[in-house]
Design a protein around this motif. Structure first.
Motif, PDB file in Angstrom:
ATOM      1  N   GLY A  38      44.816  35.979  32.208  1.00 23.36           N
ATOM      2  CA  GLY A  38      43.797  34.338  32.467  1.00 23.36           C
ATOM      3  C   GLY A  38      42.394  35.395  31.578  1.00 23.36           C
ATOM      4  O   GLY A  38      41.981  33.566  30.794  1.00 23.36           O
ATOM      5  N   GLY A  39      42.020  36.271  31.655  1.00 21.80           N
ATOM      6  CA  GLY A  39      40.855  36.293  31.006  1.00 21.80           C
ATOM      7  C   GLY A  39      40.744  36.653  29.726  1.00 21.80           C
ATOM      8  O   GLY A  39      39.604  35.974  29.045  1.00 21.80           O
ATOM      9  N   SER A  40      41.524  37.448  28.200  1.00 23.76           N
ATOM     10  CA  SER A  40      41.825  36.772  27.322  1.00 23.76           C
ATOM     11  C   SER A  40      41.933  35.129  27.398  1.00 23.76           C
ATOM     12  O   SER A  40      41.395  34.683  26.199  1.00 23.76           O
ATOM     13  CB  SER A  40      42.771  37.372  26.670  1.00 23.76           C
ATOM     14  N   ALA A  41      42.963  34.602  28.413  1.00 24.38           N
ATOM     15  CA  ALA A  41      43.008  33.496  27.706  1.00 24.38           C
ATOM     16  C   ALA A  41      41.920  32.287  28.288  1.00 24.38           C
ATOM     17  O   ALA A  41      41.308  31.913  26.517  1.00 24.38           O
ATOM     18  CB  ALA A  41      44.341  32.293  28.415  1.00 24.38           C
ATOM     19  N   ALA A  42      40.949  32.409  28.778  1.00 23.49           N
ATOM     20  CA  ALA A  42      40.032  32.059  29.566  1.00 23.49           C
ATOM     21  C   ALA A  42      38.850  31.979  28.160  1.00 23.49           C
ATOM     22  O   ALA A  42      38.350  31.471  27.503  1.00 23.49           O
ATOM     23  CB  ALA A  42      38.845  32.109  30.353  1.00 23.49           C
ATOM     24  N   ALA A  43      38.771  32.927  27.829  1.00 25.71           N
ATOM     25  CA  ALA A  43      37.958  33.148  26.746  1.00 25.71           C
ATOM     26  C   ALA A  43      38.258  33.000  25.187  1.00 25.71           C
ATOM     27  O   ALA A  43      36.872  32.918  24.343  1.00 25.71           O
ATOM     28  CB  ALA A  43      37.898  35.430  26.409  1.00 25.71           C
ATOM     29  N   VAL A  44      39.052  33.286  24.802  1.00 25.68           N
ATOM     30  CA  VAL A  44      39.365  32.101  23.453  1.00 25.68           C
ATOM     31  C   VAL A  44      39.369  30.565  23.696  1.00 25.68           C
ATOM     32  O   VAL A  44      38.421  30.311  22.964  1.00 25.68           O
ATOM     33  CB  VAL A  44      41.015  32.596  23.276  1.00 25.68           C
ATOM     34  N   ALA A  45      39.350  30.047  24.676  1.00 25.29           N
ATOM     35  CA  ALA A  45      39.190  28.897  24.685  1.00 25.29           C
ATOM     36  C   ALA A  45      38.296  28.138  25.190  1.00 25.29           C
ATOM     37  O   ALA A  45      37.352  27.769  24.193  1.00 25.29           O
ATOM     38  CB  ALA A  45      40.087  28.619  26.319  1.00 25.29           C
ATOM     39  N   ALA A  46      36.765  29.493  25.834  1.00 24.89           N
ATOM     40  CA  ALA A  46      35.401  28.985  25.631  1.00 24.89           C
ATOM     41  C   ALA A  46      34.590  29.477  24.827  1.00 24.89           C
ATOM     42  O   ALA A  46      33.563  29.303  24.375  1.00 24.89           O
ATOM     43  CB  ALA A  46      35.036  29.772  27.082  1.00 24.89           C
ATOM     44  N   ASP A  47      35.446  29.960  23.538  1.00 28.48           N
ATOM     45  CA  ASP A  47      35.152  30.423  22.231  1.00 28.48           C
ATOM     46  C   ASP A  47      33.879  31.907  22.848  1.00 28.48           C
ATOM     47  O   ASP A  47      33.170  32.023  21.968  1.00 28.48           O
ATOM     48  CB  ASP A  47      33.645  29.160  21.572  1.00 28.48           C
ATOM     49  N   LEU A  48      34.420  32.939  23.421  1.00 31.47           N
ATOM     50  CA  LEU A  48      33.686  34.112  24.105  1.00 31.47           C
ATOM     51  C   LEU A  48      34.602  34.930  22.859  1.00 31.47           C
ATOM     52  O   LEU A  48      33.634  35.692  23.008  1.00 31.47           O
ATOM     53  CB  LEU A  48      33.784  34.539  25.038  1.00 31.47           C
ATOM     54  N   CYS A  49      35.304  34.620  21.611  1.00 32.94           N
ATOM     55  CA  CYS A  49      35.364  35.652  21.329  1.00 32.94           C
ATOM     56  C   CYS A  49      36.821  35.388  20.286  1.00 32.94           C
ATOM     57  O   CYS A  49      36.699  33.856  20.273  1.00 32.94           O
ATOM     58  CB  CYS A  49      37.229  37.158  21.929  1.00 32.94           C
ATOM     59  N   LEU A  50      36.896  35.513  19.443  1.00 34.54           N
ATOM     60  CA  LEU A  50      37.489  34.459  18.495  1.00 34.54           C
ATOM     61  C   LEU A  50      39.672  34.807  17.980  1.00 34.54           C
ATOM     62  O   LEU A  50      40.298  34.251  18.092  1.00 34.54           O
ATOM     63  CB  LEU A  50      37.322  34.840  16.554  1.00 34.54           C
ATOM     64  N   GLY A  51      39.942  35.841  19.088  1.00 27.91           N
ATOM     65  CA  GLY A  51      40.941  35.731  19.676  1.00 27.91           C
ATOM     66  C   GLY A  51      40.843  36.930  20.520  1.00 27.91           C
ATOM     67  O   GLY A  51      40.174  37.635  20.921  1.00 27.91           O
ATOM     68  N   ALA A  52      42.590  37.284  21.195  1.00 26.05           N
ATOM     69  CA  ALA A  52      42.262  38.252  22.153  1.00 26.05           C
ATOM     70  C   ALA A  52      43.717  38.598  22.532  1.00 26.05           C
ATOM     71  O   ALA A  52      45.322  38.306  21.777  1.00 26.05           O
ATOM     72  CB  ALA A  52      42.330  37.689  23.555  1.00 26.05           C
ATOM     73  N   LEU A  53      43.717  40.090  22.855  1.00 24.41           N
ATOM     74  CA  LEU A  53      45.528  40.299  23.228  1.00 24.41           C
ATOM     75  C   LEU A  53      45.970  40.489  24.416  1.00 24.41           C
ATOM     76  O   LEU A  53      44.635  40.167  25.395  1.00 24.41           O
ATOM     77  CB  LEU A  53      45.646  42.275  22.613  1.00 24.41           C
ATOM     78  N   GLY A  54      46.959  39.663  25.298  1.00 26.38           N
ATOM     79  CA  GLY A  54      47.127  39.972  26.265  1.00 26.38           C
ATOM     80  C   GLY A  54      48.276  40.556  26.532  1.00 26.38           C
ATOM     81  O   GLY A  54      48.952  41.767  25.578  1.00 26.38           O
ATOM     82  N   SER A  55      48.932  40.506  27.865  1.00 31.60           N
ATOM     83  CA  SER A  55      50.746  41.017  27.698  1.00 31.60           C
ATOM     84  C   SER A  55      51.287  40.130  28.617  1.00 31.60           C
ATOM     85  O   SER A  55      50.796  38.999  29.184  1.00 31.60           O
ATOM     86  CB  SER A  55      50.385  42.190  28.703  1.00 31.60           C
ATOM     87  N   ASP A  56      52.207  39.981  28.515  1.00 25.78           N
ATOM     88  CA  ASP A  56      53.443  38.728  28.803  1.00 25.78           C
ATOM     89  C   ASP A  56      54.936  39.910  29.973  1.00 25.78           C
ATOM     90  O   ASP A  56      56.072  40.314  28.724  1.00 25.78           O
ATOM     91  CB  ASP A  56      53.848  37.974  27.954  1.00 25.78           C
ATOM     92  N   THR A  57      54.740  39.534  30.809  1.00 31.02           N
ATOM     93  CA  THR A  57      56.094  40.242  31.460  1.00 31.02           C
ATOM     94  C   THR A  57      56.916  39.378  32.108  1.00 31.02           C
ATOM     95  O   THR A  57      58.089  39.307  32.095  1.00 31.02           O
ATOM     96  CB  THR A  57      55.995  40.842  32.296  1.00 31.02           C
ATOM     97  N   GLY A  58      56.896  37.847  32.470  1.00 32.46           N
ATOM     98  CA  GLY A  58      57.013  36.824  32.814  1.00 32.46           C
ATOM     99  C   GLY A  58      56.955  35.502  32.766  1.00 32.46           C
ATOM    100  O   GLY A  58      56.212  34.629  33.062  1.00 32.46           O
ATOM    101  N   GLY A  59      55.281  35.668  31.641  1.00 28.42           N
ATOM    102  CA  GLY A  59      54.599  34.413  31.908  1.00 28.42           C
ATOM    103  C   GLY A  59      53.344  34.256  30.517  1.00 28.42           C
ATOM    104  O   GLY A  59      52.707  33.740  30.430  1.00 28.42           O
ATOM    105  N   SER A  60      52.866  35.787  31.062  1.00 26.85           N
ATOM    106  CA  SER A  60      51.768  35.839  31.341  1.00 26.85           C
ATOM    107  C   SER A  60      50.348  35.898  29.933  1.00 26.85           C
ATOM    108  O   SER A  60      49.370  36.005  30.163  1.00 26.85           O
ATOM    109  CB  SER A  60      51.418  37.222  32.016  1.00 26.85           C
ATOM    110  N   VAL A  61      51.048  35.714  29.290  1.00 32.87           N
ATOM    111  CA  VAL A  61      50.493  34.611  28.051  1.00 32.87           C
ATOM    112  C   VAL A  61      50.706  33.808  27.677  1.00 32.87           C
ATOM    113  O   VAL A  61      49.885  32.681  27.464  1.00 32.87           O
ATOM    114  CB  VAL A  61      51.063  35.746  26.137  1.00 32.87           C
ATOM    115  N   ARG A  62      52.341  33.027  27.985  1.00 32.16           N
ATOM    116  CA  ARG A  62      52.200  31.512  27.143  1.00 32.16           C
ATOM    117  C   ARG A  62      51.721  31.032  28.839  1.00 32.16           C
ATOM    118  O   ARG A  62      51.051  29.970  28.667  1.00 32.16           O
ATOM    119  CB  ARG A  62      53.801  31.799  27.257  1.00 32.16           C
TER     120      ARG A  62
END
Length: 486
Positions: A157-181
């Motif tokens: 959620g931190g990475s997704a919120a940061a990209v959506a709120a224009d705090l960075c231009l992109g981000a990495l996350g991890s997805d074990t059961g949907g945690s990126v999507r």
């Protein structure tokens, strides 16, 4: 008219940097200023790295003067705090690793660094990536930039919120059961989960090793393709990394889906799904049909079993992986004189309720007398789920369905009901069990103006197909151009 630098996409920023209209130092400072102005309300970051970021930006500007033109050179990014970066605190959102400083860097992060990307900081996560709302972090709850009273999804959620709120231009996350999507859907950005083995897991703190995969968040599909192309590839330090070539993903972004076969599985449109979500997703599928794709109904009969299967396999693997946090080698230590008492106190104080719950479920499923009844049976059903995907992809190129059954819910709304929280990932779990690739792309808003995500699923190592379909849909719509009010 002055350009809002924080709203640039990666490829837009790259073009301006290449033309000399912008320096990486100026871009990085603009993002750091944006973080300073907004993140007290959003709480997307656990660690901010202003000095490191500005040093990296200055180095990137020098590289550009020498002729380097990598699409990520000088681009400010964020990293989910489950990815190791040498010399920088990596907490996994847990008290047990509150002061842990890794002596090495994750392969995916090292590849970004080699490309010249800039690291603004480490983003918040559910503890050890166990959660669907980023409320399980030991340090803070991240807020959704579209409505600060709501969750951003999780665990990235931190990475997704940061990209959506224009705090960075992109981000990495991890997805074990949907945690990126899932957080990409709830925050209105693009999030891609590559096939298992496409991106090295070396340096990713393990949750469930047969399910974990590093993914990327972008403001549009092109950005997601750039990030994936950079971090993908074989790594001998990860035994599950596949030694196969990495395609030029951006070449798949033709804007054309004519002739593509897109499957629609009936099992992903179930009772209880938010009506506005189903309407938006079906409208998106209709738009793909209007663009020339062939829509085909498919059935994946073992889909209903994915939730119980996942919540046996993932906790079982987590209970084994988290056994290393014993108060002896690294991280928190209770300091008791007796080693077993130290072990008990360290884990009792260091792990939060959700992590303890999953460790206990996993240990039970693996215990003598129950292994065959639970874990072994779950692995057999996992095989059936994977075969469902294999049969479906004999008929179609891509599968289209909702990412999440509902839009962002209120902070605290599901905190006391673990089962309701687990249902947030009901449409994303199957893909991890099968090891295939998938992404979420914005496809509309509900009546509260909260984002809705369309999920596109592809066969193993078929990332070009889902990127092609997503890009064509994106070019025909304007959902990705809307910005949250924060």
């Amino acid at each position: 008219m002055a350009v809002n630098l924080s709203r640039l996409t990666i490829h837009e920023a790259h073009d301006r940097l290449q033309r000399g209209e912008l320096t990486s130092l100026a871009l990085t400072q603009a993002l750091l200023d944006r973080i300073l102005a907004v993140d007290n309300d959003l709480q997307a970051f656990l660690t901010i790295l202003p000095e490191m970021a500005l040093e990296m930006a200055a180095a990137a500007d020098q590289r550009r003067e020498q002729g380097d033109d990598h699409p990520l050179l000088g681009i400010p990014l964020a990293l989910k705090d489950v990815l190791c970066l040498e010399g920088v605190r990596t907490t996994c959102g847990s008290r047990i690793l509150e002061d842990f400083i890794p002596p090495y860097t994750a392969t995916s992060v090292a590849r970004l660094e080699a490309a010249g990307a800039i690291f603004l900081g480490k983003t918040n996560t559910d503890e050890f990536a166990m959660g669907s709302s980023t409320e399980n972090s030991a340090f803070c709850t991240t807020h959704n930039p579209w409505d600060l009273t709501r969750v951003p999804g999780g665990s990235s959620g931190g990475s997704a919120a940061a990209v959506a709120a224009d705090l960075c231009l992109g981000a990495l996350g991890s997805d074990t059961g949907g945690s990126v999507r899932q957080p990409a859907s709830l925050c209105g950005v693009v999030g891609i989960k590559p096939s298992y083995g496409r991106v090295s897991r070396f340096g990713l703190v393990a949750f469930a090793s047969s399910l974990d995969q590093i993914g990327a968040f972008g403001k549009d599909v092109t950005d997601a393709a750039i990030l994936l192309e950079t971090i993908a590839g074989y790594d001998p330090r990860d035994s599950t990394s596949m030694p196969i070539p990495v395609p030029a993903y951006r070449q798949a972004l033709t804007g054309d889906v004519r002739g593509m076969r897109i499957g629609v599985p009936k099992e992903y449109f179930i009772e209880g799904i938010q009506a506005e979500t189903e309407q938006a997703v079906r409208a998106a599928i209709a738009r793909l049909a209007a663009l020339g794709a062939e829509i085909i109904d498919v059935s994946m009969p073992n889909t209903p079993e994915a939730l119980p299967v996942y919540y046996l396999i993932a906790p079982a693997e987590a209970s084994a992986n988290l056994a290393r946090y014993d108060g002896v080698r690294f991280g928190l230590s209770a300091g008791a004189t007796d080693i077993w008492e130290n072990y008990r106190q360290t884990r009792g104080a260091g792990f939060g309720p959700e992590v303890k719950r999953r460790i206990m479920i996993g240990a039970y499923a693996l215990s003598a007398g129950y292994y065959d009844a639970y874990y072994l049976r779950a692995q057999k059903v996992r095989t059936l789920i994977r075969r469902d995907f294999e049969r479906a992809f004999e008929q179609v190129d891509v599968i289209a369905c909702p990412t999440s059954p509902f839009t962002a819910f209120k902070i605290g709304e599901k905190a006391d009901d673990p089962l309701q929280m687990y249902l947030a990932d009901v449409f994303t779990l199957s893909l991890n069990l099968a090891g295939n690739c998938g992404l979420s792309i914005p496809c509309g808003f509900d009546s509260s103006h909260l984002p809705i995500g369309l999920q596109l699923l592809g066969p193993a190592f078929g990332e070009e197909k889902i990127l092609r379909a997503a890009h064509a849909y994106e070019q025909a719509t304007t959902w990705h151009l809307q910005h949250p009010p924060i």
